[in-house]
Design a protein around this motif. Structure first.
Motif, PDB file in Angstrom:
ATOM      1  N   TYR A   1      -2.080   7.718   2.427  1.00 16.03           N
ATOM      2  CA  TYR A   1      -1.023   8.829   2.876  1.00 16.03           C
ATOM      3  C   TYR A   1      -0.491   8.350   4.182  1.00 16.03           C
ATOM      4  CZ  TYR A   1       0.552  13.420   4.571  1.00 16.03           C
ATOM      5  OH  TYR A   1       1.412  14.378   5.029  1.00 16.03           O
ATOM      6  N   ALA A   2      -1.106   7.753   5.049  1.00 11.89           N
ATOM      7  CA  ALA A   2      -0.586   7.278   6.401  1.00 11.89           C
ATOM      8  C   ALA A   2       0.301   6.044   6.146  1.00 11.89           C
ATOM      9  CB  ALA A   2      -1.877   6.836   7.191  1.00 11.89           C
ATOM     10  N   ALA A   3       0.085   5.422   5.112  1.00 15.09           N
ATOM     11  CA  ALA A   3       0.877   4.135   4.611  1.00 15.09           C
ATOM     12  C   ALA A   3       2.121   4.604   4.099  1.00 15.09           C
ATOM     13  CB  ALA A   3       0.073   3.213   3.702  1.00 15.09           C
ATOM     14  N   ALA A   4       2.272   5.844   3.518  1.00  9.93           N
ATOM     15  CA  ALA A   4       3.289   6.263   3.024  1.00  9.93           C
ATOM     16  C   ALA A   4       4.431   6.637   4.113  1.00  9.93           C
ATOM     17  CB  ALA A   4       3.038   7.444   2.426  1.00  9.93           C
ATOM     18  N   ARG A   5       4.141   6.480   5.399  1.00 15.09           N
ATOM     19  CA  ARG A   5       5.082   6.666   6.593  1.00 15.09           C
ATOM     20  C   ARG A   5       5.644   5.223   6.959  1.00 15.09           C
ATOM     21  NH1 ARG A   5       3.449  10.849   4.906  1.00 15.09           N
ATOM     22  NH2 ARG A   5       3.496  12.714   6.256  1.00 15.09           N
ATOM     23  N   THR A   6       5.212   3.975   6.232  1.00 17.48           N
ATOM     24  CA  THR A   6       5.493   2.706   6.612  1.00 17.48           C
ATOM     25  C   THR A   6       7.378   2.763   6.374  1.00 17.48           C
ATOM     26  OG1 THR A   6       3.492   1.879   5.921  1.00 17.48           O
ATOM     27  CG2 THR A   6       5.485   0.474   6.172  1.00 17.48           C
ATOM     28  N   PRO A   7       7.918   2.463   7.246  1.00 21.31           N
ATOM     29  CA  PRO A   7       9.447   2.188   7.322  1.00 21.31           C
ATOM     30  C   PRO A   7       9.951   1.274   6.071  1.00 21.31           C
ATOM     31  CG  PRO A   7       8.869   2.009   9.583  1.00 21.31           C
ATOM     32  CD  PRO A   7       7.623   1.978   8.635  1.00 21.31           C
ATOM     33  N   LEU A   8      10.563   1.393   5.459  1.00 18.58           N
ATOM     34  CA  LEU A   8      10.924   0.668   4.229  1.00 18.58           C
ATOM     35  C   LEU A   8      12.515   0.245   4.370  1.00 18.58           C
ATOM     36  CD1 LEU A   8       9.348   2.477   1.145  1.00 18.58           C
ATOM     37  CD2 LEU A   8       8.413   0.459   2.736  1.00 18.58           C
TER      38      LEU A   8
ATOM     39  N   TYR B   1      -4.409  15.078  -2.103  1.00 19.02           N
ATOM     40  CA  TYR B   1      -3.994  13.500  -1.813  1.00 19.02           C
ATOM     41  C   TYR B   1      -4.475  12.949  -0.487  1.00 19.02           C
ATOM     42  CZ  TYR B   1      -2.315   8.997  -2.565  1.00 19.02           C
ATOM     43  OH  TYR B   1      -2.124   7.492  -2.516  1.00 19.02           O
ATOM     44  N   ALA B   2      -3.881  13.706   0.437  1.00 17.30           N
ATOM     45  CA  ALA B   2      -4.123  13.280   2.007  1.00 17.30           C
ATOM     46  C   ALA B   2      -5.653  13.049   2.242  1.00 17.30           C
ATOM     47  CB  ALA B   2      -3.197  14.054   3.037  1.00 17.30           C
ATOM     48  N   ARG B   3      -6.251  14.203   1.979  1.00 19.14           N
ATOM     49  CA  ARG B   3      -7.740  14.189   2.496  1.00 19.14           C
ATOM     50  C   ARG B   3      -8.384  13.319   1.460  1.00 19.14           C
ATOM     51  NH1 ARG B   3      -9.581  18.863   4.609  1.00 19.14           N
ATOM     52  NH2 ARG B   3     -11.442  19.064   3.164  1.00 19.14           N
ATOM     53  N   ARG B   4      -8.095  12.930   0.359  1.00 23.80           N
ATOM     54  CA  ARG B   4      -8.849  12.000  -0.731  1.00 23.80           C
ATOM     55  C   ARG B   4      -8.464  10.646  -0.230  1.00 23.80           C
ATOM     56  NH1 ARG B   4      -7.135  14.182  -4.777  1.00 23.80           N
ATOM     57  NH2 ARG B   4      -5.570  12.606  -5.500  1.00 23.80           N
ATOM     58  N   HIS B   5      -7.085  10.307   0.320  1.00 22.19           N
ATOM     59  CA  HIS B   5      -6.652   9.016   0.492  1.00 22.19           C
ATOM     60  C   HIS B   5      -5.955   8.922   1.898  1.00 22.19           C
ATOM     61  CE1 HIS B   5      -7.715   7.690  -3.391  1.00 22.19           C
ATOM     62  NE2 HIS B   5      -6.914   8.544  -4.075  1.00 22.19           N
ATOM     63  N   PRO B   6      -6.679   9.165   2.965  1.00 24.65           N
ATOM     64  CA  PRO B   6      -5.862   9.380   4.263  1.00 24.65           C
ATOM     65  C   PRO B   6      -5.415   8.193   4.716  1.00 24.65           C
ATOM     66  CG  PRO B   6      -8.249   9.022   4.478  1.00 24.65           C
ATOM     67  CD  PRO B   6      -8.128   9.197   3.108  1.00 24.65           C
TER      68      PRO B   6
ATOM     69  N   VAL C   1       0.813  -1.005   0.010  1.00 22.70           N
ATOM     70  CA  VAL C   1      -0.095  -0.056  -0.055  1.00 22.70           C
ATOM     71  C   VAL C   1       1.092   1.080   0.100  1.00 22.70           C
ATOM     72  CG1 VAL C   1      -1.642   1.306   1.226  1.00 22.70           C
ATOM     73  CG2 VAL C   1      -1.986  -1.286   1.239  1.00 22.70           C
ATOM     74  N   ALA C   2       1.895   1.185   0.785  1.00 22.36           N
ATOM     75  CA  ALA C   2       2.949   2.218   0.799  1.00 22.36           C
ATOM     76  C   ALA C   2       3.751   2.413  -0.525  1.00 22.36           C
ATOM     77  CB  ALA C   2       3.911   2.079   1.899  1.00 22.36           C
ATOM     78  N   LEU C   3       3.858   1.618  -1.326  1.00 23.80           N
ATOM     79  CA  LEU C   3       4.521   1.932  -2.518  1.00 23.80           C
ATOM     80  C   LEU C   3       3.740   2.234  -3.488  1.00 23.80           C
ATOM     81  CD1 LEU C   3       6.674  -1.541  -2.604  1.00 23.80           C
ATOM     82  CD2 LEU C   3       7.402   0.664  -1.949  1.00 23.80           C
ATOM     83  N   LEU C   4       2.360   1.959  -3.626  1.00 25.16           N
ATOM     84  CA  LEU C   4       1.241   2.148  -4.466  1.00 25.16           C
ATOM     85  C   LEU C   4       0.918   3.865  -3.806  1.00 25.16           C
ATOM     86  CD1 LEU C   4      -1.087   2.184  -6.340  1.00 25.16           C
ATOM     87  CD2 LEU C   4      -2.528   1.343  -4.463  1.00 25.16           C
ATOM     88  N   ALA C   5       1.305   4.254  -2.766  1.00 24.04           N
ATOM     89  CA  ALA C   5       0.968   5.479  -2.523  1.00 24.04           C
ATOM     90  C   ALA C   5       1.929   6.130  -2.931  1.00 24.04           C
ATOM     91  CB  ALA C   5       0.884   5.776  -0.843  1.00 24.04           C
ATOM     92  N   PHE C   6       3.283   6.067  -2.710  1.00 26.93           N
ATOM     93  CA  PHE C   6       4.515   6.552  -3.574  1.00 26.93           C
ATOM     94  C   PHE C   6       4.361   7.131  -5.007  1.00 26.93           C
ATOM     95  CE2 PHE C   6       7.466   4.788   0.123  1.00 26.93           C
ATOM     96  CZ  PHE C   6       7.153   5.970   0.960  1.00 26.93           C
ATOM     97  N   THR C   7       3.969   5.905  -5.668  1.00 23.84           N
ATOM     98  CA  THR C   7       3.613   6.118  -7.007  1.00 23.84           C
ATOM     99  C   THR C   7       2.789   6.975  -7.272  1.00 23.84           C
ATOM    100  OG1 THR C   7       4.385   3.836  -7.427  1.00 23.84           O
ATOM    101  CG2 THR C   7       3.290   4.931  -9.158  1.00 23.84           C
ATOM    102  N   GLU C   8       1.510   7.172  -6.595  1.00 21.10           N
ATOM    103  CA  GLU C   8       0.430   8.013  -6.824  1.00 21.10           C
ATOM    104  C   GLU C   8       0.742   9.231  -6.666  1.00 21.10           C
ATOM    105  OE1 GLU C   8      -3.248   4.978  -6.338  1.00 21.10           O
ATOM    106  OE2 GLU C   8      -2.874   6.301  -4.644  1.00 21.10           O
ATOM    107  N   ILE C   9       1.404   9.426  -5.470  1.00 25.21           N
ATOM    108  CA  ILE C   9       2.037  10.956  -5.112  1.00 25.21           C
ATOM    109  C   ILE C   9       2.787  11.464  -6.125  1.00 25.21           C
ATOM    110  CG2 ILE C   9       3.211  12.322  -3.251  1.00 25.21           C
ATOM    111  CD1 ILE C   9       1.847  10.298  -1.292  1.00 25.21           C
ATOM    112  N   ALA C  10       3.615  10.774  -6.399  1.00 31.89           N
ATOM    113  CA  ALA C  10       4.896  11.240  -7.499  1.00 31.89           C
ATOM    114  C   ALA C  10       4.210  11.680  -8.850  1.00 31.89           C
ATOM    115  CB  ALA C  10       5.755  10.211  -7.519  1.00 31.89           C
ATOM    116  N   ASP C  11       3.226  10.663  -9.069  1.00 34.72           N
ATOM    117  CA  ASP C  11       2.483  11.138 -10.339  1.00 34.72           C
ATOM    118  C   ASP C  11       1.578  12.376 -10.457  1.00 34.72           C
ATOM    119  OD1 ASP C  11       3.498   8.908 -11.738  1.00 34.72           O
ATOM    120  OD2 ASP C  11       1.598   7.675 -11.250  1.00 34.72           O
TER     121      ASP C  11
ATOM    122  N   VAL D   1       5.188  20.958   5.318  1.00 33.30           N
ATOM    123  CA  VAL D   1       3.924  20.500   4.428  1.00 33.30           C
ATOM    124  C   VAL D   1       3.410  19.474   5.088  1.00 33.30           C
ATOM    125  CG1 VAL D   1       3.397  19.370   2.433  1.00 33.30           C
ATOM    126  CG2 VAL D   1       4.948  21.409   2.328  1.00 33.30           C
ATOM    127  N   HIS D   2       4.162  18.103   5.415  1.00 33.34           N
ATOM    128  CA  HIS D   2       3.681  17.220   6.055  1.00 33.34           C
ATOM    129  C   HIS D   2       3.165  17.558   7.473  1.00 33.34           C
ATOM    130  CE1 HIS D   2       4.469  14.313   2.805  1.00 33.34           C
ATOM    131  NE2 HIS D   2       5.653  14.786   2.930  1.00 33.34           N
TER     132      HIS D   2
END
Length: 258
Positions: free
Chosen positions: A140-147, A132-137, A97-107, A190-191
């Motif tokens: 957006y939270a998943a994007a904080r997942t440590p990788l 993006y955060a309001r549309r996909h909370p 989910v985090a990786l999907l969020a990274f890609t969507e945000i970058a796009d 920003v964050h």
């Protein structure tokens, strides 16, 4: 439940004999669940990409903590063991989910920044991240997942970093070290603004949070135009020196000029 067809050697009619009076078994076809002898069989049509999107939708609806293999299995209508043919477990699912969020945000950020620089680029970045955060909370939270390092490098994270560097080049910030500091300041503001708004910290105060966004953009624009800022904080573990007014406030004797 999804089913798979196998051959069964059980008699189709109990007690049946052949023409010679001997018992016989006729092979029959029956349907059994997908999990045969404990081995999960992947359901047709399910892929890791589809499961990541379903998990992302679940995160947006119920929060990233609600994303588990069991919950996702219920959502897509399969047994829990069946999902292990596609994902390694709950942690792996949340990373996807985090990786999907990274890609969507970058796009979305790439589209927003196209043809913009300076204050316009900062404003586009702030508004895009907030939207993006309001549309996909949950995403957006998943994007904080440590990788781990390998996963992070292969993600869209480096692409986002390049986008921030492009914004900073509009302010002539190109020194590698100063670029890192500026990215941290930009990201923190920003964050921080977005996270506080999503958590409801601004719900009980006026004016509305969106009216503060212009101030956030103006502050970032002013700071970046005058980068690097004056370093008023001691570095390398040194304790900052207090002015006499501050020393008095802390009950300390004022320092004397030498």
């Amino acid at each position: 439940m999804t089913w798979v067809t196998i051959l069964d050697d059980r008699p189709d009619v109990a007690g049946r004999r052949n023409s010679r009076g001997r018992w016989y078994v006729r092979w029959t076809v029956r349907h059994v669940p997908m999990v045969v002898r404990g081995i999960p069989l992947p359901r047709a049509g399910l892929t890791p990409e589809i499961l990541a999107r379903e998990a992302a939708a679940l995160a947006d609806e119920e929060g990233i903590d609600a994303v588990t293999v069991t919950a996702l299995a219920r959502r897509v209508g399969v047994s829990t063991p069946s999902l292990y043919a596609h994902v390694r477990g709950t942690s792996d699912l949340r990373v996807r989910v985090a990786l999907l969020a990274f890609t969507e945000i970058a796009d979305e950020v790439a589209e927003a920044l196209a043809g913009r620089s300076g204050r316009d680029a900062v404003a586009a970045l702030v508004l895009t991240m907030r939207a993006y955060a309001r549309r996909h909370p949950g995403r957006y939270a998943a994007a904080r997942t440590p990788l781990d390092a390998e996963t992070a490098i292969a993600s869209a994270g480096p692409r986002q970093a390049d986008q921030l560097r492009a914004v900073l080049r509009g302010y002539d910030i190109t020194d590698p070290v100063e670029t890192v500091h500026a990215i941290r300041v930009l990201s923190a503001l920003v964050h921080g603004m977005v996270d506080l708004e999503l958590s409801g910290s601004f719900d009980h105060s006026d004016p509305p949070a969106e009216e503060s966004l212009g101030r956030v953009v103006n502050v970032l624009d002013a700071v970046l135009r005058d980068w690097p800022p004056t370093d008023g904080v001691a570095s390398h573990g040194e304790r900052p020196r207090l002015h006499n007014q501050e020393r008095g406030r802390h009950g300390l004797e004022p320092t004397r000029a030498r």
